[in-house]
Design a protein around this motif. Structure first.
Motif: not given
Length: 552
Positions: A419-421, A425-430, A441-446, A488-490
């Motif tokens: 999870l990221n803040r 500007t870079k994360h989709p609304e869904e 922001c969920t599902d962020v790929f680290e 970017r996302f899992v």
């Protein structure tokens, strides 16, 4: 007799089977019984272990124990993490090493082992190129010295002036003196052609100690000699009908094995320079069943097929002209040459001086001729004598010094979901999640490591994790992988869950503290296997940690 058939799959070949294997995978035997794949591999490794210990005991005159041995199992470099872990688990079940002593077993990558062996080659240990003048490979009858041509295959290798010729490192024995000094910067490719797969790696000699750096991630695919067998089976289906061939395989499995053994012999002896036809003996059970099933003669079916390069002999042989045999090789050869060419065109693999051709399939004169013809003007193609043993002998050398390849390339991009803040500007609304008045922001790929990224032995990826609640006894974190570097996302296309990071938190001496418990993990991607260690920051003690790639 066992058929390699995955219960839930179809159109299966061993390469894809081991790429997607897990603990529950079963094989169906010819009598319909389901047997866990792990048991089959365990039985095979247990047999090899028992045989090796017996041979060593007989040779040494003393009883050798399992604990006296460092074991090395070689696997294709293109195998994924779960296939390597599967082999390790099968070895543990077979009594080769254990989870309490994992360093007793090394997993070596086959082209790396071949590379370690091939860089020590001398000229008399090479298969001569028929297009050039022959090398003096034979020792004169009255001579008591070494073979004439003792020059290194790699001219960049320098001999230690204090080393005698009779003490030099060779493929047939163990090194007794200081290892030869290698000139830094020599680049070469190793093409390991086996029965099921072809593995290709590109190495650079990194220093005068002979350490190797991988320039391009291990590449290859199911382009081994089994592809020629498949083409031969397709030819038989074209001549005698697919329904009959399948019927023969089911009703006469021993006869089918005899037929393929006969073809294997002719496949190995096929030579592009010989005009002679190759005779493949069809067993009596094949001829008899065809007559009963089809009501006709085998000879009539061959004649009706209408290929002038395929005939029937009165001795009960299927006669294949050289052109017919070459056609059976062609699809596999084209895929191998295409893969080699693609790697040579990659910027990371430029400046190659040599191409080492190794593996059981590399014994084929047709394959040797095609590789030399296609790439001989670009690099020097080197084929060792006893080409199928290069991996075996290299694995022994690797067992002495596992750090010989100290820089590798990651085969995949690895990371976890976090999870990221939320940043509009870079994360989709869904992907937005609101919790306690904070947008996340969920599902962020680290990312831990990217595909084709250089990773050295000892390099670590350091991360800290905190249990969700006090008293939690374990933490499980999903690991994701992809063949893309820009994940970017899992949930992105091509991203899949490949394993779990498991942390055992059942330390009875841990006492709850005002601050949340912190577990510090170190992951190692520079070895032949992905490894992990974990430390409880509060207690200063190591936590039992592991990565499970086999659970669904």
């Amino acid at each position: 007799m066992l058929k390699l058939e995955v219960v839930e799959g179809s159109n299966f070949i061993p390469f894809t089977f081991l790429q997607e294997i897990n603990k529950e995978t079963c094989l169906r035997s010819s009598n319909g019984s389901l047997i866990p794949a792990l048991n089959i591999f365990t039985f095979a490794l247990e047999f090899f272990k028992t045989h090796a210990l017996q041979e060593l005991s007989d040779l040494s005159g003393t009883r050798m124990l399992n604990e006296d041995i460092r074991w090395v199992i070689t696997v294709p470099a293109i195998w994924r993490a779960q296939a390597k872990q599967f082999m390790r688990q099968a070895a543990y079940k077979a009594g080769i090493a254990s989870e309490d002593c994992p360093t007793q077993l090394l997993i070596a990558l086959e082209p790396e082992a071949a590379s370690v062996c091939c860089r020590k080659l001398r000229m008399h240990q090479m298969v001569p190129d028929p297009r050039s003048s022959p090398l003096p490979l034979m020792v004169p009858r009255r001579a008591t010295s070494q073979p004439k041509n003792l020059d290194h295959a790699l001219p960049d290798i320098k001999e230690d002036p204090n080393t005698k010729a009779s003490e030099s490192v060779s493929l047939s024995g163990f090194p007794q003196t200081k290892e030869s000094d290698l000139t830094k910067g020599t680049r070469y490719m190793v093409v390991d052609c086996g029965g099921g797969t072809v593995d290709i790696t590109v190495h650079e000699i990194q220093d005068n100690r002979g350490r190797l750096r991988e320039l391009y991630k291990a590449t290859g695919g199911p382009y081994g000699s089994v592809g020629v067998d498949i083409e031969f089976e397709n030819l038989l289906c074209g001549i005698f009908g697919t329904d009959f061939i399948q019927h023969f395989q089911q009703k006469r499995p021993a006869g089918w094995d005899d037929l393929m053994i006969a073809f294997e012999s002719r496949k190995r002896s096929a030579c592009p320079d010989k005009p002679n036809s190759l005779n493949v003996s069809l067993p009596f059970s094949f001829i008899d069943l065809y007559k009963k099933s089809k009501g006709g003669q085998v000879e009539s079916a061959v004649r009706k097929y209408g290929d002038p390069n395929i005939r029937w002999s009165s001795q009960g042989m299927l006669r294949l002209a050289p052109e017919a045999m070459r056609r059976l090789f062609l699809p596999t050869l084209n895929r191998i040459k295409q893969t080699i060419g693609d790697i040579m065109n990659n910027p990371d693999a430029r400046g190659l001086s040599y191409l080492f051709l190794v593996g059981g399939f590399a014994e084929s004169r047709i394959l040797q001729s095609e590789i030399r013809k296609e790439f001989g003007h670009i690099v020097r193609v080197i084929i060792p004598q006893g080409v199928s043993l290069a991996i075996l002998e290299g694995a022994v050398l690797f067992g002495w010094d596992p750090s010989v390849v100290n820089i590798r390339r990651s085969r995949l991009t690895y990371g976890i979901g976090v999870l990221n803040r939320f940043d509009p500007t870079k994360h989709p609304e869904e992907k937005k999640l609101s919790k306690n008045g904070v947008d996340w922001c969920t599902d962020v790929f680290e990312c831990f490591v990217k595909i084709n990224q250089e990773v050295s032995l000892g390099d670590t990826v350091l991360r800290s994790y905190t249990p969700a609640r006090p008293g939690q006894r374990s933490t499980i974190i999903n690991i994701f992988c992809s063949e893309r570097p820009d994940v970017r996302f899992v949930t992105d296309d091509g991203v899949r869950r490949c394993g779990t990071l498991c942390l055992d938190l059942t330390d009875s001496q841990y006492q709850p503290m005002p601050n949340r418990r912190e577990i510090q993990t170190r992951m190692f991607f520079g070895d032949t296997e992905i490894k992990v260690t974990a430390l409880d920051v509060a207690t200063g003690k190591f936590v039992r940690a592991g990565i499970d790639f086999l659970s669904k």
